[in-house]
Design a protein around this motif. Structure first.
Motif, PDB file in Angstrom:
ATOM      1  N   LEU A   1       0.728  -1.301  -0.050  1.00 13.75           N
ATOM      2  CA  LEU A   1       0.065  -0.108  -0.024  1.00 13.75           C
ATOM      3  C   LEU A   1       0.594   1.207   0.012  1.00 13.75           C
ATOM      4  CD1 LEU A   1      -2.700   1.409   0.385  1.00 13.75           C
ATOM      5  CD2 LEU A   1      -2.313   1.258   2.933  1.00 13.75           C
ATOM      6  N   LEU A   2       1.853   1.167   0.758  1.00  9.75           N
ATOM      7  CA  LEU A   2       2.550   2.350   1.217  1.00  9.75           C
ATOM      8  C   LEU A   2       3.610   2.672   0.016  1.00  9.75           C
ATOM      9  CD1 LEU A   2       2.998   2.220   4.818  1.00  9.75           C
ATOM     10  CD2 LEU A   2       1.615   3.974   3.550  1.00  9.75           C
ATOM     11  N   GLN A   3       3.916   1.595  -0.916  1.00  9.55           N
ATOM     12  CA  GLN A   3       5.084   1.863  -2.071  1.00  9.55           C
ATOM     13  C   GLN A   3       4.098   2.023  -3.472  1.00  9.55           C
ATOM     14  OE1 GLN A   3       7.625  -1.659  -1.337  1.00  9.55           O
ATOM     15  NE2 GLN A   3       8.902  -0.457  -0.088  1.00  9.55           N
ATOM     16  N   SER A   4       2.825   2.123  -3.420  1.00 12.07           N
ATOM     17  CA  SER A   4       2.156   2.500  -4.489  1.00 12.07           C
ATOM     18  C   SER A   4       2.353   3.722  -4.949  1.00 12.07           C
ATOM     19  CB  SER A   4       0.251   2.030  -4.273  1.00 12.07           C
ATOM     20  OG  SER A   4       0.218   3.204  -3.559  1.00 12.07           O
ATOM     21  N   ASP A   5       1.674   4.021  -6.050  1.00 12.32           N
ATOM     22  CA  ASP A   5       1.952   5.446  -6.740  1.00 12.32           C
ATOM     23  C   ASP A   5       1.700   6.569  -5.883  1.00 12.32           C
ATOM     24  OD1 ASP A   5       2.865   4.047  -8.966  1.00 12.32           O
ATOM     25  OD2 ASP A   5       1.142   4.221 -10.187  1.00 12.32           O
ATOM     26  N   ASN A   6       0.396   6.479  -5.183  1.00 10.51           N
ATOM     27  CA  ASN A   6       0.208   7.361  -4.111  1.00 10.51           C
ATOM     28  C   ASN A   6       1.004   7.481  -2.960  1.00 10.51           C
ATOM     29  OD1 ASN A   6      -1.846   8.314  -5.865  1.00 10.51           O
ATOM     30  ND2 ASN A   6      -3.634   6.894  -4.921  1.00 10.51           N
ATOM     31  N   GLY A   7       1.582   6.303  -2.551  1.00 13.58           N
ATOM     32  CA  GLY A   7       2.310   6.176  -1.424  1.00 13.58           C
ATOM     33  C   GLY A   7       3.827   6.240  -1.633  1.00 13.58           C
ATOM     34  N   ALA A   8       4.340   6.664  -2.749  1.00 13.71           N
ATOM     35  CA  ALA A   8       5.841   6.579  -2.941  1.00 13.71           C
ATOM     36  C   ALA A   8       6.227   7.321  -2.213  1.00 13.71           C
ATOM     37  CB  ALA A   8       5.812   7.143  -4.489  1.00 13.71           C
ATOM     38  N   ASN A   9       7.447   6.524  -1.503  1.00  9.98           N
ATOM     39  CA  ASN A   9       8.462   7.297  -0.261  1.00  9.98           C
ATOM     40  C   ASN A   9       7.715   7.545   0.847  1.00  9.98           C
ATOM     41  OD1 ASN A   9      10.506   7.494  -2.482  1.00  9.98           O
ATOM     42  ND2 ASN A   9       9.506   9.728  -3.131  1.00  9.98           N
ATOM     43  N   THR A  10       6.426   7.189   0.948  1.00 11.36           N
ATOM     44  CA  THR A  10       5.671   7.289   2.518  1.00 11.36           C
ATOM     45  C   THR A  10       6.349   6.206   3.307  1.00 11.36           C
ATOM     46  OG1 THR A  10       3.822   7.957   1.155  1.00 11.36           O
ATOM     47  CG2 THR A  10       3.588   7.182   3.388  1.00 11.36           C
ATOM     48  N   LEU A  11       6.462   4.977   2.877  1.00 11.25           N
ATOM     49  CA  LEU A  11       7.047   4.047   3.722  1.00 11.25           C
ATOM     50  C   LEU A  11       8.426   4.491   4.460  1.00 11.25           C
ATOM     51  CD1 LEU A  11       6.771   1.243   4.981  1.00 11.25           C
ATOM     52  CD2 LEU A  11       7.859   0.273   3.125  1.00 11.25           C
ATOM     53  N   ALA A  12       9.270   4.826   3.596  1.00  9.74           N
ATOM     54  CA  ALA A  12      10.553   5.178   4.140  1.00  9.74           C
ATOM     55  C   ALA A  12      10.552   6.325   5.131  1.00  9.74           C
ATOM     56  CB  ALA A  12      11.653   5.673   3.186  1.00  9.74           C
ATOM     57  N   LEU A  13       9.757   7.314   4.896  1.00  3.65           N
ATOM     58  CA  LEU A  13       9.569   8.454   5.653  1.00  3.65           C
ATOM     59  C   LEU A  13       8.906   7.968   6.912  1.00  3.65           C
ATOM     60  CD1 LEU A  13       8.397  11.410   3.318  1.00  3.65           C
ATOM     61  CD2 LEU A  13      10.362  11.049   4.765  1.00  3.65           C
ATOM     62  N   LEU A  14       7.787   7.302   6.723  1.00  3.93           N
ATOM     63  CA  LEU A  14       7.127   6.823   8.221  1.00  3.93           C
ATOM     64  C   LEU A  14       8.035   5.969   8.817  1.00  3.93           C
ATOM     65  CD1 LEU A  14       3.446   6.107   6.911  1.00  3.93           C
ATOM     66  CD2 LEU A  14       4.392   8.140   8.122  1.00  3.93           C
ATOM     67  N   SER A  15       8.936   5.024   8.309  1.00  2.00           N
ATOM     68  CA  SER A  15       9.528   4.263   9.071  1.00  2.00           C
ATOM     69  C   SER A  15      10.876   4.930   9.816  1.00  2.00           C
ATOM     70  CB  SER A  15      10.078   3.148   8.161  1.00  2.00           C
ATOM     71  OG  SER A  15       9.147   2.311   7.531  1.00  2.00           O
ATOM     72  N   MET A  16      11.390   5.781   9.248  1.00  2.00           N
ATOM     73  CA  MET A  16      12.227   6.680   9.920  1.00  2.00           C
ATOM     74  C   MET A  16      11.597   7.387  10.925  1.00  2.00           C
ATOM     75  SD  MET A  16      14.798   8.373   6.863  1.00  2.00           S
ATOM     76  CE  MET A  16      15.898   9.014   7.991  1.00  2.00           C
ATOM     77  N   ARG A  17      10.501   8.056  10.787  1.00  2.00           N
ATOM     78  CA  ARG A  17       9.914   8.663  11.757  1.00  2.00           C
ATOM     79  C   ARG A  17       9.624   7.829  13.138  1.00  2.00           C
ATOM     80  NH1 ARG A  17       7.046  13.681  11.846  1.00  2.00           N
ATOM     81  NH2 ARG A  17       5.416  13.619  13.418  1.00  2.00           N
ATOM     82  N   THR A  18       9.196   6.810  12.740  1.00  2.00           N
ATOM     83  CA  THR A  18       8.846   5.715  13.931  1.00  2.00           C
ATOM     84  C   THR A  18      10.391   5.266  14.489  1.00  2.00           C
ATOM     85  OG1 THR A  18       7.014   4.873  12.790  1.00  2.00           O
ATOM     86  CG2 THR A  18       7.830   3.557  14.411  1.00  2.00           C
TER      87      THR A  18
END
Length: 615
Positions: A272-289
């Motif tokens: 979900l987070l690596q889809s077109d709408n969520g590109a780069n979201t996973l990395a940012l959220l993982s670093m933030r967490t």
């Protein structure tokens, strides 16, 4: 006396300026300073969302006596919504309004749009009744809004209905359902809900971090990348010990459990987070967490895994977290590059640039780059002086990005931490740097403390600080006379006395830097209580602060000279004069600021005993 000092301090704080006084110092040494940027409702809106501005159902001007016009008139008589009026509210008489709805619906002349307006007004009446004394009507209102949205064709009514449905969810205590609608509507082109309304609604619904309810329902936000990013970022907003918790939803208690859940959700929704709408979201959220959990090593690993050319590396959030991961891992030099990129980024807000500048002060303090430290400390000083919009009035936890607006970091660099030679080099190499006058003034003060009076006078004259320059030239002449080998011993003693007398007559006008402290210096000198440094770093600061106190106190320096004069003068009248003036100097020293209470008390006794002797 203590009560009087407290009153004076409170008065000083009350008049210190528009921004609250604070005593933060070296905040870059606190792990909390390096937490990810705090997010607020406006952080999640897309740029340039086009909205409409059409009247809400029932709110058009009433003309004629048609049943629909009468329904509109009756609806407009209701009191406006006011969330600041605490419940219970007066019970709304729903039945007459229902009758007006029925009469309007029976009118065979209604257009399709008119029928939709009547249906929407009916749902709104149910909601108003539920809010005003009849909570059972809220479920009815929710069902009516949902049914309306399944068939509505008028765009402005559909948008309004979504807003009222979210409002109904909020009134029913369903944070998740309400929040998703508000967030979607915030970024929906053509929405008939204003940006201000939606941002206020999100703030009311979630407060600062969503509280326990957001955490309990985190998995429900993983239906779209936007919802997931919103929920995770809000739930990981940084908190400080001084933060006041308020609002409808309280702060969650078990942080370790929260972060384990977040990590599990991120891991299970990679697609979900690596889809077109969520590109780069996973990395940012993982670093933030990871950073919020106190795991900079994990954040560094994510940083290393992202290609050097990836667009995400230019995002302000990423640059800050990359620098944070390095600094918290004591890789201080490696934190410089992302911080410089953040400071220069056109996408960075003024708050973020200020955070980067202050963080660079920390990096350069650790890497012993005095010039770099001065450049960014001066930039912060100039920015604050010029009134640029930096949100220093918000609390540390609300902002997370922070710079110590007290300015004490810059003050201590100029006063103590920067070697004299470093200040001289900086002035020579940066003659046109913003606020270079502050550095030159500090350099002149430091030269005076080292007894380089003519050099000090020359620097003062270069910045038109003429009164200080005159005093320095006077001191230079007195000092040279006191050490003139061509004078007799008695004449040199008299000259030393005159030098000390001049010091005693000019408190805080010779060795004190009056451009920096505004009466607050003693609150900045607390290196002995600094727990965020190594033992060697702290000891160096303690010794430096003691030297600063000694070298800037004219009364103490005068006493030390007068003591020697009295000792060497023998039974001559000069001995008595020197002892009396020394005693006056001792009694004029503010021991709360200066310290050395025991030594001053002992010196007082000694001078009194000398005065009591007969020769």
């Amino acid at each position: 006396m203590k009560a009087r000092r407290w009153i004076l301090l409170l008065l000083a704080l009350a008049t210190a300026g528009a921004c609250p006084w604070n005593n933060e110092l070296r905040e870059y040494l606190s792990a909390h300073f390096w937490l990810p940027f705090a997010k607020h409702s406006a952080s999640f809106e897309h740029p340039n969302v086009q909205r409409m501005d059409a009247p809400y159902a029932g709110m058009t001007a009433t003309q004629g006596g048609s049943p629909l016009a009468r329904l509109r008139a009756a609806y407009q008589q209701l009191q406006p919504f006011d969330d600041y009026v605490p419940p219970p509210r007066p019970i709304l008489k729903v039945e007459p309004l229902r009758q007006a709805v029925a009469a309007a619906r029976a009118d065979r002349g209604l257009t399709a749009r008119d029928k939709e307006e009547v249906d929407l007004i009916e749902a709104k009446i149910e909601m108003r009744g539920g809010e005003c004394g009849q909570p059972a009507l809220l479920q009815s209102a929710k069902q009516r809004f949902q049914a309306f949205l399944r068939t509505a064709r008028t765009p402005e009514f559909g948008s309004e209905a979504r807003g009222w449905l979210a409002r109904t969810h909020y009134l029913l205590g369903d944070q998740t359902a309400a929040g998703k609608i508000y967030l979607d509507e915030l970024n929906r082109p053509g929405s008939n809900l204003s940006r201000e309304t939606l941002l206020n609604s999100l703030q009311m619904n979630y407060g600062y971090d969503g509280g326990e309810e957001l955490v309990e329902h985190l998995d429900e936000y993983f239906d779209t990348p936007e919802h997931a990013a919103f929920a995770i970022q809000l739930a990981t907003n940084p908190r400080g010990s001084r933060q006041r918790y308020s609002g409808r939803f309280e702060r969650p208690r078990d942080h370790s459990e929260i972060y384990r859940r977040i990590q599990a959700l991120l891991a299970s929704h990679k697609a979900l987070l690596q889809s077109d709408n969520g590109a780069n979201t996973l990395a940012l959220l993982s670093m933030r967490t990871a950073l919020r959990m106190g795991d900079p090593a994990a954040a560094r690993a994510i940083d290393r895994s992202i290609p050097a050319a990836a667009a995400i590396r230019a995002a302000p959030d990423f640059l800050w977290m990359s620098a944070s991961a390095h600094f918290l891992s004591r890789e201080y030099a490696a934190a410089e590059k992302p911080l410089l990129a953040l400071f220069r980024s056109p996408r960075a807000s003024e708050d973020q640039r200020a955070a980067a500048a202050y963080a660079l002060c920390g990096v350069y303090e650790k890497t012993r780059n005095v010039a770099g430290q001065l450049r960014y400390a001066l930039w912060l000083h100039a920015t604050a002086r010029d009134g640029a919009h930096i949100s220093i009035a918000r609390t540390l936890a609300d902002l997370s990005i922070y710079w110590a607006s007290s300015g004490w970091d810059l003050g201590l660099i100029l006063e103590n931490e920067a070697p004299l030679s470093a200040l001289q080099s900086f002035v020579a190499q940066n003659p046109n740097w913003p606020d270079i006058r502050l550095v030159k003034y500090g350099l002149a003060v430091r030269l005076a403390r080292e007894d380089h009076y003519r050099e000090s006078a020359a620097v003062y004259e270069s910045i038109q600080a003429n009164r200080r320059a005159q005093r320095m030239r006077k001191l230079a002449a007195l000092n040279e006379a006191a050490h003139d080998p061509g004078l007799s011993a008695e004449a040199r003693l008299e000259a030393r006395y005159e030098f000390a007398a001049y010091l005693a007559a000019n408190p805080v006008r010779l060795y004190f830097n009056d451009t920096l402290w505004e009466g607050m210096q003693r609150y900045a000198l607390h290196a002995a209580q600094e727990s965020r440094m190594t033992g060697a770093e702290r000891q160096a600061l303690v010794e430096g602060e003691r030297k600063l106190r000694d070298s800037q106190e004219e009364g103490w320096r005068a006493y030390l000279i007068l003591k020697e004069v009295a000792r060497d003068a023998g039974p001559a009248p000069l001995r008595t004069r020197a002892a009396r003036l020394a005693l006056s100097c001792l009694r004029g020293i503010n021991t709360e600021r200066f310290g050395r209470e025991a030594e001053i008390a002992s010196a007082n006794k000694e001078m009194l005993s000398w005065l009591a002797r007969r020769w």
